[in-house]
Design a protein around this motif. Sequence first.
Motif, PDB file in Angstrom:
ATOM      1  N   SER A  32       0.861  -1.171   0.059  1.00 34.59           N
ATOM      2  CA  SER A  32       0.115   0.026   0.030  1.00 34.59           C
ATOM      3  C   SER A  32       0.853   1.270   0.014  1.00 34.59           C
ATOM      4  CB  SER A  32      -1.040   0.005   1.004  1.00 34.59           C
ATOM      5  OG  SER A  32      -2.010  -1.119   0.836  1.00 34.59           O
ATOM      6  N   ASN A  79      -1.706   5.175   5.747  1.00 35.11           N
ATOM      7  CA  ASN A  79      -2.347   4.374   5.510  1.00 35.11           C
ATOM      8  C   ASN A  79      -2.286   3.287   6.751  1.00 35.11           C
ATOM      9  OD1 ASN A  79      -0.987   1.452   4.397  1.00 35.11           O
ATOM     10  ND2 ASN A  79       0.255   3.375   3.921  1.00 35.11           N
ATOM     11  N   SER A 113     -16.604   3.498  -1.482  1.00 32.04           N
ATOM     12  CA  SER A 113     -16.281   2.052  -1.078  1.00 32.04           C
ATOM     13  C   SER A 113     -17.554   1.276  -1.277  1.00 32.04           C
ATOM     14  CB  SER A 113     -15.530   1.944   0.543  1.00 32.04           C
ATOM     15  OG  SER A 113     -14.483   2.836   0.510  1.00 32.04           O
ATOM     16  N   GLU A 116     -18.475   0.818  -4.890  1.00 28.05           N
ATOM     17  CA  GLU A 116     -17.588   0.185  -5.680  1.00 28.05           C
ATOM     18  C   GLU A 116     -16.884  -0.832  -5.294  1.00 28.05           C
ATOM     19  OE1 GLU A 116     -15.253   3.260  -7.559  1.00 28.05           O
ATOM     20  OE2 GLU A 116     -17.147   4.785  -7.788  1.00 28.05           O
ATOM     21  N   ASP A 117     -16.920  -1.375  -4.348  1.00 27.88           N
ATOM     22  CA  ASP A 117     -15.725  -1.943  -3.591  1.00 27.88           C
ATOM     23  C   ASP A 117     -16.536  -3.227  -2.643  1.00 27.88           C
ATOM     24  OD1 ASP A 117     -13.319  -3.244  -3.515  1.00 27.88           O
ATOM     25  OD2 ASP A 117     -12.555  -1.353  -1.883  1.00 27.88           O
ATOM     26  N   ILE A 118     -16.577  -2.358  -1.468  1.00 29.21           N
ATOM     27  CA  ILE A 118     -16.892  -3.595  -0.529  1.00 29.21           C
ATOM     28  C   ILE A 118     -18.376  -3.463   0.080  1.00 29.21           C
ATOM     29  CG2 ILE A 118     -14.385  -3.868   0.319  1.00 29.21           C
ATOM     30  CD1 ILE A 118     -15.276  -1.677   2.513  1.00 29.21           C
ATOM     31  N   SER A 143      -5.666  -1.364   3.064  1.00 25.95           N
ATOM     32  CA  SER A 143      -5.635  -2.400   1.811  1.00 25.95           C
ATOM     33  C   SER A 143      -5.322  -1.857   0.527  1.00 25.95           C
ATOM     34  CB  SER A 143      -7.055  -2.984   1.925  1.00 25.95           C
ATOM     35  OG  SER A 143      -8.030  -2.150   1.389  1.00 25.95           O
ATOM     36  N   THR A 144      -4.603  -2.528  -0.383  1.00 32.51           N
ATOM     37  CA  THR A 144      -4.487  -1.809  -1.409  1.00 32.51           C
ATOM     38  C   THR A 144      -5.772  -1.296  -2.467  1.00 32.51           C
ATOM     39  OG1 THR A 144      -4.114  -4.115  -2.697  1.00 32.51           O
ATOM     40  CG2 THR A 144      -1.985  -2.997  -1.889  1.00 32.51           C
ATOM     41  N   GLY A 145      -6.563  -2.188  -2.243  1.00 30.09           N
ATOM     42  CA  GLY A 145      -8.057  -1.675  -2.960  1.00 30.09           C
ATOM     43  C   GLY A 145      -8.379  -0.331  -2.474  1.00 30.09           C
ATOM     44  N   ALA A 146      -8.460  -0.177  -1.162  1.00 31.20           N
ATOM     45  CA  ALA A 146      -8.948   1.002  -0.327  1.00 31.20           C
ATOM     46  C   ALA A 146      -7.974   2.030  -0.906  1.00 31.20           C
ATOM     47  CB  ALA A 146      -8.790   0.832   1.129  1.00 31.20           C
ATOM     48  N   LYS A 148      -5.821   2.465  -3.501  1.00 29.20           N
ATOM     49  CA  LYS A 148      -6.202   2.910  -5.061  1.00 29.20           C
ATOM     50  C   LYS A 148      -7.509   3.550  -5.197  1.00 29.20           C
ATOM     51  CE  LYS A 148      -6.766   0.915  -9.586  1.00 29.20           C
ATOM     52  NZ  LYS A 148      -6.807  -0.385 -10.235  1.00 29.20           N
ATOM     53  N   LEU A 149      -8.667   3.448  -4.344  1.00 32.14           N
ATOM     54  CA  LEU A 149      -9.779   4.037  -4.447  1.00 32.14           C
ATOM     55  C   LEU A 149      -9.572   5.381  -3.910  1.00 32.14           C
ATOM     56  CD1 LEU A 149     -12.907   3.840  -5.096  1.00 32.14           C
ATOM     57  CD2 LEU A 149     -12.905   3.281  -2.704  1.00 32.14           C
TER      58      LEU A 149
END
Length: 170
Positions: A32, A79, A113, A116-118, A143-146, A148-149
Amino acid sequence: MSVEQHRKEAPKTVRCMILTISDTRTYDTDKSGALIRELLEAKGHQVTEYQIVKDEYSQIQHWLKVAAGRADIDAILLNGGTGIALRDTTYEAVRDSLDKEMPGFGEIFRLLSFQEDIGTAAILSRAIAGVRDGKAIFSMPGSTGAVKLAMTRIIIPELGHVMREILKDR
């Protein structure tokens, strides 16, 4: 003056500190933190400091104070440690250090989030942003997803604009 005019007047390069808050990550395993660096540098921003900090309130506060006193740092991006577990203290450390909060960051982050994600797990996120001593502070989940978002949809598009607003009366 319009938002577009503000963005045109915004600094193109922002000098950033990255703080990864983790009890387990190392510089080799911190995907991250590496992603934040990659995304910032791809848009012409500078990373002047990068640290991995234990998820301890006092250590996070220490690094925020260090960054606030440095002339070569405009923005601090954290992060990790934003959840609701007992060890997650990033939110409190950041909140308690802010001169001004930007509640819209956390609100929009959770909305995106959710969408689009969780899904409804977005309620567990305690992303927060604000200003301390003329520095922008953004704290996002680890998290890398968070990351990136937050970086691609909110922070990078507004980073220069945020700095313009912070600096306009100085």
